[in-house]
Write a protein that holds these residues in place. Structure first.
Motif, mmCIF file in Angstrom:
data_model
loop_
_atom_site.group_PDB
_atom_site.id
_atom_site.type_symbol
_atom_site.label_atom_id
_atom_site.label_comp_id
_atom_site.label_asym_id
_atom_site.label_seq_id
_atom_site.Cartn_x
_atom_site.Cartn_y
_atom_site.Cartn_z
ATOM 1 N N ASP A 260 0.835 -1.214 0.000
ATOM 2 C CA ASP A 260 0.000 0.000 0.000
ATOM 3 C C ASP A 260 0.864 1.257 0.000
ATOM 4 N N GLN A 263 -0.446 4.249 -1.956
ATOM 5 C CA GLN A 263 -1.680 4.797 -1.345
ATOM 6 C C GLN A 263 -1.372 5.525 -0.042
ATOM 7 N N GLN A 264 -0.465 4.944 0.753
ATOM 8 C CA GLN A 264 -0.156 5.583 2.033
ATOM 9 C C GLN A 264 0.578 6.912 1.839
ATOM 10 N N THR A 265 1.424 6.969 0.828
ATOM 11 C CA THR A 265 2.111 8.226 0.521
ATOM 12 C C THR A 265 1.082 9.260 0.081
ATOM 13 N N CYS A 266 0.129 8.798 -0.723
ATOM 14 C CA CYS A 266 -0.937 9.678 -1.211
ATOM 15 C C CYS A 266 -1.767 10.189 -0.026
ATOM 16 N N TYR A 267 -2.062 9.290 0.904
ATOM 17 C CA TYR A 267 -2.854 9.667 2.075
ATOM 18 C C TYR A 267 -2.117 10.710 2.912
ATOM 19 N N LEU A 268 -0.800 10.516 3.054
ATOM 20 C CA LEU A 268 0.005 11.472 3.826
ATOM 21 C C LEU A 268 -0.006 12.846 3.125
ATOM 22 N N HIS A 270 -2.294 13.991 1.298
ATOM 23 C CA HIS A 270 -3.637 14.480 1.567
ATOM 24 C C HIS A 270 -3.702 15.213 2.900
ATOM 25 N N GLN A 271 -3.105 14.583 3.916
ATOM 26 C CA GLN A 271 -3.122 15.188 5.260
ATOM 27 C C GLN A 271 -2.388 16.527 5.270
ATOM 28 N N GLN A 274 -4.618 19.051 3.748
ATOM 29 C CA GLN A 274 -5.685 19.461 4.672
ATOM 30 C C GLN A 274 -5.179 20.535 5.629
ATOM 31 N N LEU A 300 -2.522 17.354 -5.520
ATOM 32 C CA LEU A 300 -2.825 15.940 -5.258
ATOM 33 C C LEU A 300 -3.161 15.165 -6.527
ATOM 34 N N ASN A 301 -3.728 15.865 -7.513
ATOM 35 C CA ASN A 301 -4.182 15.155 -8.717
ATOM 36 C C ASN A 301 -3.247 15.279 -9.905
#
Ligand code: FPP
Ligand code: MG
Length: 304
Positions: A260, A263-268, A270-271, A274, A300-301
């Motif tokens: 993952d 995905q986890q890098t992407c989630y970070l 994202h944070q 935010q 992000l995109n």
């Protein structure tokens, strides 16, 4: 760079990346931030001009650092073009990078604000320290992640954060607004680099304008690999030897794809975006403030 009558080669090299085809991401952030901050203290033609100069200065410092970075990394393509080092050789590339940096310093001096000069000096110091940190690595997983995030701040986010702060200082904003500008740039900058590290695993060479898996080939373990290592401890040994044994790069690539990590890098990322939104939302409402919020989506995109 009007004083570039020195040598036609030098002029050609220095102009090479200023062809209007770069993303100009940093100047865009800086100019929007300047306008969003000016609502807090009024604006004048002079002020807008000086903030516009900061936009040019940040792009020049960034470009100089990329010309040097391509020498360090031995890169052959950048922004879909052959790199300066491949066309003109490493010696001229280093000198041209220095020249662009000196032109940026001149433009900075012309602003006549010593606080802004020291802010940019700090950002340049961080660029060098960040690039240096990238050359070393840590033994344990925890240390490695802390080192990675600190390097990411210094190599990428510091320049954006400090230039956002610079335009708020030029706008005579109070320290609270200066801190918001800085924190927005810091968080957006870290997210930007996390996405960059992710694209190294997800994008195609054509899309990026530079080769993919480049970080692994350089022996670098970025976010996706560090996260993947939590799921596949086998990666630990590969990271320690900087993917230098035969087949290491392909193996690490496979582990990342099966994990993952992306995905986890992407989630970070994202944070961090935010937090950038939370910070900038404390400024007075304006179309520029909204654009800064929307920029987090673009970061992000993005695909290149
Ligand atoms: C790109 O990294 C490189 C940087 C963001 C900073 C490089 C900084 C220096 C070379 C220090 C010298 C600074 C100046 C001002 C002359 P990357 O290799 O991860 O990205 P890439 O894939 O785009 O090459
Ligand atoms: Mg590079």
């Amino acid at each position: 760079m009007e004083q570039l009558a020195v040598s036609s080669d030098l002029k050609e090299i220095c102009d090479y990346y200023f062809d209007g085809k770069g993303k100009a991401f940093r100047p865009m952030v800086v100019i929007l931030m300047g306008k969003a901050c000016n609502l807090h203290h009024g604006k004048s033609r002079e002020l807008l001009k000086s903030q516009h100069s900061v936009g040019m200065i940040v792009e020049m410092i960034h470009t100089a650092s990329l010309v040097h970075d391509d020498v360090i990394d031995g890169s052959e393509t950048r922004r879909g073009k052959i790199t300066v080092n491949k066309i003109w050789g490493e010696r001229k590339a280093i000198l041209a990078g220095d020249f662009v940096l000196s032109s940026a310093s001149m433009a900075l001096a012309r602003l006549g604000n010593t606080t802004v000069v020291s802010i940019f000096t700090r950002a340049i110091e961080d660029l060098v320290r960040g690039e240096f940190m990238q050359l070393s690595s840590k033994e344990t997983e925890n240390e490695r992640f802390v080192h990675y995030l600190e390097k990411t701040f210094k190599k990428t986010a510091s320049l954006i954060a400090n230039s956002c702060k610079a335009v708020s200082i030029l706008g005579n904003c109070n320290s609270e607004v200066q801190e918001i500008a800085y924190q927005y740039g810091r968080n957006l900058g870290i997210a930007f680099q996390l996405v960059d590290d992710m694209l190294d695993f997800t994008s195609s060479t054509n899309q990026l304008g530079k080769p993919t898996a480049a970080d692994l080939k350089l022996g670098l373990a970025t976010g996706p690999v560090l996260f993947a290592c939590q799921q596949f401890p086998e990666l630990h040994a590969l990271i320690l030897r900087h993917f230098s044994s035969d087949g290491d790069v392909d193996l690490a690539w496979e582990y990342v794809q099966q994990s993952d990590g992306v995905q986890q890098t992407c989630y970070l990322a994202h944070q961090y975006c935010q937090e950038a939104i939370r910070q900038v939302s404390m400024l007075h409402p304006s179309p520029e403030r909204d654009a800064l919020i929307q920029l987090t989506e673009i970061v992000l995109n993005r695909h290149k």
